[in-house]
Design a protein around this motif. Sequence first.
Motif, PDB file in Angstrom:
ATOM      1  N   GLY A   1       0.819  -1.207   0.000  1.00 40.56           N
ATOM      2  CA  GLY A   1       0.000   0.000   0.000  1.00 40.56           C
ATOM      3  C   GLY A   1       0.856   1.261   0.000  1.00 40.56           C
ATOM      4  O   GLY A   1       2.012   1.238  -0.429  1.00 40.56           O
ATOM      5  N   ASP A   2       0.297   2.354   0.504  1.00 39.06           N
ATOM      6  CA  ASP A   2       1.006   3.635   0.517  1.00 39.06           C
ATOM      7  C   ASP A   2       2.312   3.525   1.301  1.00 39.06           C
ATOM      8  O   ASP A   2       2.301   3.205   2.494  1.00 39.06           O
ATOM      9  CB  ASP A   2       0.143   4.728   1.150  1.00 39.06           C
ATOM     10  N   VAL A   3       3.424   3.816   0.666  1.00 36.08           N
ATOM     11  CA  VAL A   3       4.725   3.790   1.345  1.00 36.08           C
ATOM     12  C   VAL A   3       4.971   5.099   2.069  1.00 36.08           C
ATOM     13  O   VAL A   3       5.501   5.138   3.184  1.00 36.08           O
ATOM     14  CB  VAL A   3       5.855   3.504   0.328  1.00 36.08           C
ATOM     15  N   GLU A   4       4.602   6.209   1.442  1.00 38.35           N
ATOM     16  CA  GLU A   4       4.738   7.554   2.010  1.00 38.35           C
ATOM     17  C   GLU A   4       6.149   7.826   2.521  1.00 38.35           C
ATOM     18  O   GLU A   4       6.353   8.420   3.578  1.00 38.35           O
ATOM     19  CB  GLU A   4       3.707   7.772   3.119  1.00 38.35           C
ATOM     20  N   GLY A   5       7.137   7.357   1.757  1.00 36.45           N
ATOM     21  CA  GLY A   5       8.528   7.665   2.068  1.00 36.45           C
ATOM     22  C   GLY A   5       9.179   6.772   3.095  1.00 36.45           C
ATOM     23  O   GLY A   5      10.372   6.935   3.384  1.00 36.45           O
ATOM     24  N   ARG A   6       8.453   5.822   3.667  1.00 37.28           N
ATOM     25  CA  ARG A   6       9.026   4.947   4.698  1.00 37.28           C
ATOM     26  C   ARG A   6       9.747   3.767   4.026  1.00 37.28           C
ATOM     27  O   ARG A   6       9.362   2.600   4.159  1.00 37.28           O
ATOM     28  CB  ARG A   6       7.932   4.467   5.633  1.00 37.28           C
ATOM     29  N   LEU A   7      10.801   4.105   3.327  1.00 42.11           N
ATOM     30  CA  LEU A   7      11.505   3.115   2.519  1.00 42.11           C
ATOM     31  C   LEU A   7      12.262   2.103   3.370  1.00 42.11           C
ATOM     32  O   LEU A   7      12.277   0.902   3.069  1.00 42.11           O
ATOM     33  CB  LEU A   7      12.456   3.806   1.547  1.00 42.11           C
ATOM     34  N   ASN A   8      12.907   2.571   4.426  1.00 39.50           N
ATOM     35  CA  ASN A   8      13.662   1.642   5.276  1.00 39.50           C
ATOM     36  C   ASN A   8      12.742   0.613   5.907  1.00 39.50           C
ATOM     37  O   ASN A   8      13.049  -0.587   5.941  1.00 39.50           O
ATOM     38  CB  ASN A   8      14.402   2.411   6.372  1.00 39.50           C
ATOM     39  N   ALA A   9      11.594   1.063   6.398  1.00 45.90           N
ATOM     40  CA  ALA A   9      10.639   0.142   7.026  1.00 45.90           C
ATOM     41  C   ALA A   9      10.146  -0.892   6.018  1.00 45.90           C
ATOM     42  O   ALA A   9      10.049  -2.087   6.335  1.00 45.90           O
ATOM     43  CB  ALA A   9       9.468   0.927   7.607  1.00 45.90           C
ATOM     44  N   LEU A  10       9.841  -0.438   4.816  1.00 42.26           N
ATOM     45  CA  LEU A  10       9.343  -1.351   3.787  1.00 42.26           C
ATOM     46  C   LEU A  10      10.393  -2.376   3.394  1.00 42.26           C
ATOM     47  O   LEU A  10      10.138  -3.595   3.413  1.00 42.26           O
ATOM     48  CB  LEU A  10       8.899  -0.554   2.553  1.00 42.26           C
ATOM     49  N   PHE A  11      11.581  -1.897   3.011  1.00 46.54           N
ATOM     50  CA  PHE A  11      12.585  -2.819   2.482  1.00 46.54           C
ATOM     51  C   PHE A  11      13.186  -3.722   3.563  1.00 46.54           C
ATOM     52  O   PHE A  11      13.604  -4.850   3.277  1.00 46.54           O
ATOM     53  CB  PHE A  11      13.665  -2.041   1.736  1.00 46.54           C
ATOM     54  N   ASN A  12      13.216  -3.251   4.812  1.00 45.91           N
ATOM     55  CA  ASN A  12      13.643  -4.136   5.904  1.00 45.91           C
ATOM     56  C   ASN A  12      12.643  -5.272   6.086  1.00 45.91           C
ATOM     57  O   ASN A  12      13.020  -6.420   6.328  1.00 45.91           O
ATOM     58  CB  ASN A  12      13.776  -3.345   7.209  1.00 45.91           C
ATOM     59  N   ARG A  13      11.361  -4.937   5.979  1.00 43.52           N
ATOM     60  CA  ARG A  13      10.323  -5.953   6.091  1.00 43.52           C
ATOM     61  C   ARG A  13      10.411  -6.962   4.942  1.00 43.52           C
ATOM     62  O   ARG A  13      10.274  -8.170   5.136  1.00 43.52           O
ATOM     63  CB  ARG A  13       8.948  -5.282   6.091  1.00 43.52           C
TER      64      ARG A  13
END
Length: 591
Positions: A12-24
């Motif tokens: 869904g919406d990443v809204e700039g939280r790239l570290n959180a997304l790619f770590n997950r």
Amino acid sequence: MSEQPVRVLACGDVEGRLNALFNRVQTIQKKTGQFDLLLCVGEFFGTTPEAEAEWQLYKTGAKKVPIHTYILGAASQEMAKNFPSADGCELADNITYLGRRGVFTGVSGLQIAYVSGREAPQEPAPAHCFTAKDLSALVSPLTASSKFRGVDILLTSQWPRGVWHYANNPEVNTKFCGSGSVANLADKLKPRYHFAALEGAHYERLPYRNHVVLQENAQHVSRFIALATVNNPAKKKYLYAFNIVPMKTMDPSELVKQPQDVTENPYRRPAKDKTEVLKTGFGAAAEEEEPAAQFFFDLSTKQGGGFRGRGRKRHPDGEGRGRGRDPQQDGDRQHHEHAKQPRRHPQPTGPCWFCLASPQVEKHLVISIGTHCYLALAKGGLTPHHVLILPIGHYQSVVELSSEVVEEMEKYKLALTSFYKSKGERCVVFERNYRSQHLQLQVVPVPLDRCTTDDIKEAFTVQAQEQQIELMEIPQHTELKQIAPPGTPYFYVELDSGEKLFHRIRKHFPLQFGREVLASEALLNIPTRADWKECKQSREEEEQSCKELRDDFQPNMMEEDHTPNPTAGFKQTKVALVQMTNSRLQDVTVN
């Protein structure tokens, strides 16, 4: 057909939280293995300084993206600045912006349609919005085919309005949620999976039918899944993992199986309820629109799977097209405009063996000269009729050609196709934009009684697999420019059926690959001629071969063909090429 699943993550919406997304994502892949691609819907970029700082780390390569990631465009005016082109482009290594709208397909057969942004309240639409014309241009080329059954995946940022009808209710205000046009789009495209975001909610709708029971033949079901914002405090689901076997390779009986919890189609309600959706329909303008831009991906799971080619999408006509014009009149007008304002051919910065004005060019090999291109006998050719189509000016590859050069190159290809056909041969065209400074379009005839077009395609595919070369099939109506921006090394082959195969070169590539395939036992069966250096002739032999081919080719171009074929109505072009050749060949050969 093999039923190899493609492993997909949707977000869904990443809204700039790239570290959180790619770590997950990394955590998931460590547990369950590598996924082929990550599809992001909704807003990808954020507005905070922290979000900008994170983006810069990935943009510069200081941090690595662990998966091939494909994102939709802006859904707000504030975010539009992050997307330099409506046609899509690579924003960072492993992060690709798909574009305003389009379709992409992989050699696995997986087909994904997408639309960026929100529905425009009015026209002209701002950069972060789509219009009815965008949806018409997306739908028309797909549904025009009698073989169309639906798409595998649909990506939109907005929800389809009314998707909750006949099903479980979402945790959103349904009075204001969703777009009627997106609902109409989903109804027409029949996606097996439809992902959306923007509402900050997770919602998995029960699967719904795409047919009316007892009135229509059974069709596959559709699943709508809305995803929440990355790292949201309520811990709502924002990442969805699934395996999907492309519709193209599935057994029809398996494809149309209906789960026990299937519901009626939420978009096909009684007339009273459908009025709202129909008001936002986009079918009327479909015939006036350009075909949907297509972006090609390799979703094969071989070699770790994933996307192997990136590129920028462009409209088929880079200079734009007027509506309701006669293409022939446009062509005539452009021809006269070019005649009145001749353009200087691009010049090389150093010596070039193929620029026609260069002292290095071997002019005794020239067969025909046009305004922007010329035809030459291939040095050390595979067969006596192996030729090259080359631009007169200095261009490195097909994707860098101006429109008038492309147009004339296509005319040469048509003339050669007609010529080879008269000799009982079919035409194979290939280009290697790698370790070469001037475009050389190789045109090799293959006798009709030696092999079929499918045999040629199979030979290229098999040898590519043996050499671990990922050869992708370019979808119909997709231009090379859409998947290979200028400067991209690539290999490309076009068959006489119009089918095109493409490989994006990343590190190393066998320079004689095209010749090796055509010279193989399965095709021409002349393996000793795979290397042009082993096929050299003396200058006298080259001059004689060129003269014979020139004499044979030009009268063929002058013939008027009354039978229905691709070159029908092409006589004027043929005559023009011959006339230009006759006048210019003398100038070339005396230098």
